[in-house]
Design an enzyme around this catalytic site. Sequence first.
Site, PDB file in Angstrom:
ATOM      1  N   GLY A   4       0.812  -1.210   0.000  1.00  0.00           N
ATOM      2  CA  GLY A   4       0.000   0.000   0.000  1.00  0.00           C
ATOM      3  C   GLY A   4       0.845   1.259   0.000  1.00  0.00           C
ATOM      4  O   GLY A   4       1.920   1.309  -0.602  1.00  0.00           O
ATOM      5  N   SER A   5       0.369   2.269   0.718  1.00  0.00           N
ATOM      6  CA  SER A   5       0.984   3.601   0.619  1.00  0.00           C
ATOM      7  C   SER A   5       2.415   3.673   1.117  1.00  0.00           C
ATOM      8  O   SER A   5       3.140   4.590   0.731  1.00  0.00           O
ATOM      9  CB  SER A   5       0.119   4.629   1.343  1.00  0.00           C
ATOM     10  OG  SER A   5      -1.077   4.840   0.623  1.00  0.00           O
ATOM     11  N   THR A   6       2.856   2.734   1.949  1.00  0.00           N
ATOM     12  CA  THR A   6       4.268   2.763   2.356  1.00  0.00           C
ATOM     13  C   THR A   6       5.173   2.595   1.139  1.00  0.00           C
ATOM     14  O   THR A   6       6.312   3.069   1.134  1.00  0.00           O
ATOM     15  CB  THR A   6       4.583   1.656   3.384  1.00  0.00           C
ATOM     16  OG1 THR A   6       4.252   0.381   2.830  1.00  0.00           O
ATOM     17  CG2 THR A   6       3.821   1.880   4.678  1.00  0.00           C
TER      18      THR A   6
END
Length: 200
Positions: A4-6
């Site tokens: 995801g956003s990491t």
Amino acid sequence: YEPGSTFKALVLAAALEEGVVSESDTFTCTGSIMVPGYPRAIHCSDRSGHGTQTLAEAVQNSCNPAFIQIGQRLGIENFYDYFEAFGLKEQTGVDLPGEASTQGNIWDREVMTGVDLAVASFGQRVEVTPLQMITAFAAVINGGNLVQPYVVQSISDQDGTVLQNTEPAVIRQVVSRQTSEKAARILESVVTEGTGGNAY
């Protein structure tokens, strides 16, 4: 798991390193974006949109449409090159038994499409191990070096004599120190100014 956003930190560093984005660039978010080959809009977490934002603000907002645009600038070949360079297609070599033998899951380079690139640019539909992700993220902010992780620093006998000592081993430099410093500064702004305030 899907990072995801990491994962956006890796895309940020790759795009800065390749010179396809700069800190002065702006990105417009209307709340969604159309990607050729995909039948419907891909949405941002903020359905009303972030409007025009700088690169740092796009990272602070964790804006999916902005990262799709960044991924498009990076392109499939560069994206794939950095996926490999950040160690996501290989074991980390950590000094523990049982590291997953499955390499990071991503489409084969030859069949990856623009839609695949779009969703991968914000960390979806690719899979990595948590240890791979930590190691790759560290490379973004530590000066650009992919370092082999380890748990045991040293082994001593009962008299305190060191029998074995582990020294950090750099696998390769993925991005330059200058790129790493820029990325680290932008990523820090996520918790000082952006959506990561609770993490600060």
